[in-house]
Design a protein around this motif. Structure first.
Motif, PDB file in Angstrom:
ATOM      1  N   LEU A   1       0.843  -1.185   0.000  1.00 14.90           N
ATOM      2  CA  LEU A   1       0.000   0.000   0.000  1.00 14.90           C
ATOM      3  C   LEU A   1       0.880   1.236   0.000  1.00 14.90           C
ATOM      4  N   PHE A   2       0.593   2.158  -0.936  1.00 16.59           N
ATOM      5  CA  PHE A   2       1.268   3.457  -0.942  1.00 16.59           C
ATOM      6  C   PHE A   2       0.217   4.520  -0.724  1.00 16.59           C
ATOM      7  N   ALA A   3       0.333   5.254   0.373  1.00 18.65           N
ATOM      8  CA  ALA A   3      -0.585   6.348   0.693  1.00 18.65           C
ATOM      9  C   ALA A   3       0.113   7.283   1.670  1.00 18.65           C
ATOM     10  N   ASP A   4      -0.161   8.571   1.546  1.00 17.96           N
ATOM     11  CA  ASP A   4       0.384   9.566   2.470  1.00 17.96           C
ATOM     12  C   ASP A   4       1.902   9.465   2.632  1.00 17.96           C
ATOM     13  N   SER A   5       2.597   9.356   1.532  1.00 20.19           N
ATOM     14  CA  SER A   5       4.070   9.322   1.515  1.00 20.19           C
ATOM     15  C   SER A   5       4.680   8.078   2.143  1.00 20.19           C
ATOM     16  N   LYS A   6       3.864   7.078   2.448  1.00 18.19           N
ATOM     17  CA  LYS A   6       4.394   5.848   3.066  1.00 18.19           C
ATOM     18  C   LYS A   6       4.083   4.643   2.194  1.00 18.19           C
ATOM     19  N   LEU A   7       5.056   3.768   2.098  1.00 13.89           N
ATOM     20  CA  LEU A   7       4.904   2.498   1.411  1.00 13.89           C
ATOM     21  C   LEU A   7       4.897   1.420   2.490  1.00 13.89           C
TER      22      LEU A   7
ATOM     23  N   ILE B   1       4.620 -14.235   7.706  1.00 14.72           N
ATOM     24  CA  ILE B   1       5.384 -13.957   8.922  1.00 14.72           C
ATOM     25  C   ILE B   1       4.681 -12.908   9.783  1.00 14.72           C
ATOM     26  N   ASP B   2       3.459 -12.532   9.381  1.00 10.84           N
ATOM     27  CA  ASP B   2       2.628 -11.572  10.107  1.00 10.84           C
ATOM     28  C   ASP B   2       3.420 -10.313  10.441  1.00 10.84           C
ATOM     29  N   GLN B   3       3.972  -9.679   9.386  1.00  8.82           N
ATOM     30  CA  GLN B   3       4.827  -8.507   9.577  1.00  8.82           C
ATOM     31  C   GLN B   3       4.446  -7.405   8.595  1.00  8.82           C
ATOM     32  N   VAL B   4       4.428  -6.162   9.094  1.00 10.92           N
ATOM     33  CA  VAL B   4       4.241  -4.978   8.258  1.00 10.92           C
ATOM     34  C   VAL B   4       5.542  -4.190   8.285  1.00 10.92           C
ATOM     35  N   THR B   5       6.072  -3.901   7.110  1.00 13.41           N
ATOM     36  CA  THR B   5       7.270  -3.080   6.996  1.00 13.41           C
ATOM     37  C   THR B   5       6.846  -1.756   6.379  1.00 13.41           C
ATOM     38  N   VAL B   6       7.223  -0.651   7.029  1.00 11.25           N
ATOM     39  CA  VAL B   6       6.823   0.674   6.571  1.00 11.25           C
ATOM     40  C   VAL B   6       8.061   1.422   6.080  1.00 11.25           C
ATOM     41  N   TYR B   7       7.956   1.958   4.867  1.00  8.44           N
ATOM     42  CA  TYR B   7       9.018   2.772   4.278  1.00  8.44           C
ATOM     43  C   TYR B   7       8.466   4.184   4.117  1.00  8.44           C
ATOM     44  N   ASP B   8       9.113   5.172   4.710  1.00  3.79           N
ATOM     45  CA  ASP B   8       8.697   6.559   4.546  1.00  3.79           C
ATOM     46  C   ASP B   8       9.455   7.122   3.347  1.00  3.79           C
ATOM     47  N   THR B   9       8.723   7.538   2.322  1.00  5.35           N
ATOM     48  CA  THR B   9       9.375   8.041   1.115  1.00  5.35           C
ATOM     49  C   THR B   9       9.953   9.431   1.327  1.00  5.35           C
ATOM     50  N   GLY B  10       9.464  10.146   2.345  1.00  5.48           N
ATOM     51  CA  GLY B  10      10.024  11.450   2.726  1.00  5.48           C
ATOM     52  C   GLY B  10      10.276  12.361   1.554  1.00  5.48           C
ATOM     53  N   LYS B  11      11.531  12.792   1.402  1.00  6.04           N
ATOM     54  CA  LYS B  11      11.879  13.744   0.344  1.00  6.04           C
ATOM     55  C   LYS B  11      11.812  13.114  -1.047  1.00  6.04           C
ATOM     56  N   ASN B  12      11.709  11.787  -1.140  1.00  5.95           N
ATOM     57  CA  ASN B  12      11.622  11.104  -2.435  1.00  5.95           C
ATOM     58  C   ASN B  12      10.187  10.838  -2.866  1.00  5.95           C
ATOM     59  N   LYS B  13       9.223  11.423  -2.164  1.00  8.86           N
ATOM     60  CA  LYS B  13       7.813  11.178  -2.457  1.00  8.86           C
ATOM     61  C   LYS B  13       7.478  11.458  -3.921  1.00  8.86           C
ATOM     62  N   ALA B  14       7.932  12.582  -4.455  1.00 13.83           N
ATOM     63  CA  ALA B  14       7.628  12.945  -5.844  1.00 13.83           C
ATOM     64  C   ALA B  14       8.187  11.915  -6.819  1.00 13.83           C
TER      65      ALA B  14
ATOM     66  N   SER C   1       5.883   9.636  -9.233  1.00 15.94           N
ATOM     67  CA  SER C   1       6.029   9.701 -10.693  1.00 15.94           C
ATOM     68  C   SER C   1       6.209   8.303 -11.271  1.00 15.94           C
ATOM     69  N   PHE C   2       6.892   7.415 -10.549  1.00 17.56           N
ATOM     70  CA  PHE C   2       7.038   6.033 -10.998  1.00 17.56           C
ATOM     71  C   PHE C   2       5.699   5.302 -10.932  1.00 17.56           C
ATOM     72  N   LEU C   3       4.956   5.492  -9.845  1.00 18.84           N
ATOM     73  CA  LEU C   3       3.700   4.774  -9.649  1.00 18.84           C
ATOM     74  C   LEU C   3       2.629   5.180 -10.652  1.00 18.84           C
ATOM     75  N   VAL C   4       2.583   6.456 -11.008  1.00 22.60           N
ATOM     76  CA  VAL C   4       1.505   6.913 -11.888  1.00 22.60           C
ATOM     77  C   VAL C   4       1.865   6.811 -13.365  1.00 22.60           C
ATOM     78  N   LEU C   5       3.026   6.288 -13.666  1.00 23.76           N
ATOM     79  CA  LEU C   5       3.434   6.148 -15.058  1.00 23.76           C
ATOM     80  C   LEU C   5       2.384   5.333 -15.805  1.00 23.76           C
ATOM     81  N   GLY C   6       1.579   6.004 -16.586  1.00 26.70           N
ATOM     82  CA  GLY C   6       0.528   5.342 -17.333  1.00 26.70           C
ATOM     83  C   GLY C   6      -0.796   5.238 -16.599  1.00 26.70           C
ATOM     84  N   PHE C   7      -0.863   5.671 -15.347  1.00 30.25           N
ATOM     85  CA  PHE C   7      -2.097   5.582 -14.561  1.00 30.25           C
ATOM     86  C   PHE C   7      -2.429   6.925 -13.944  1.00 30.25           C
ATOM     87  N   GLY C   8      -2.900   7.831 -14.769  1.00 34.55           N
ATOM     88  CA  GLY C   8      -3.348   9.112 -14.259  1.00 34.55           C
ATOM     89  C   GLY C   8      -2.267  10.154 -14.112  1.00 34.55           C
TER      90      GLY C   8
END
Length: 157
Positions: free
Chosen positions: A95-101, A108-121, A125-132
């Motif tokens: 899930l990618f929402a609010d600058s977090k992946l 293994i019942d685990q959630v790993t959170v990546y904060d995109t921070g300054k790389n959000k844009a 841009s990679f995620l929307v390539l071809g989708f809006g």
């Protein structure tokens, strides 16, 4: 005699450049038209869903990893959300929402959170390539060239 040949060659070269210039200008104008249409379509984009198969090849170990699942995109105002349900080889949810992946691995019942921070844009841009994604936004990040129309399943694309 030699100068006359040089002058003719120069005139021929200038003539070829002048003939090619309108074609290059037309291609730029056509690319501009495509980017403008993408901008218009992006304004109306709300959601998309697709099944995918993602093949990752590692040359060092000569191994291919294939992941399959369904991907979802949703835009609400200026916010973009992306989710993916990976079903093969192991179940995972992304899930990618609010600058977090966020990556959930039920095995293994685990959630790993990546904060995109300054790389959000960059991530967006990679995620929307071809989708809006807006065409002119793509032009800021990528070197775009219009290669011409192509027919896909009977539709000029």
């Amino acid at each position: 005699m030699r100068e006359s040949g040089l002058v003719r060659a120069s005139l021929l070269l200038v003539g070829c450049l002048l003939l090619a210039w309108p074609a290059r200008l037309a291609a730029q104008q056509n690319l501009e038209a495509v980017l403008t249409r993408m901008d218009q379509a992006a304004a109306d984009f709300r959601s998309a869903q697709a099944d995918f198969s993602w093949d990752q090849y590692q040359k060092v170990v000569d191994e291919t990893d294939v992941q399959k699942g369904t991907i979802y995109f949703r835009r609400q105002g200026e916010k973009l959300q992306m989710a993916a349900d990976i079903t093969e080889p192991d179940r995972k949810s992304l899930l990618f929402a609010d600058s977090k992946l966020q990556l959930y691995q039920p095995k293994i019942d685990q959630v790993t959170v990546y904060d995109t921070g300054k790389n959000k844009a960059d991530v967006e841009s990679f995620l929307v390539l071809g989708f809006g994604g807006r065409g002119h936004e793509l032009a800021r990040t990528f070197d775009l060239k219009l290669l011409g129309a192509e027919t896909v399943q009977g539709v000029s694309t």
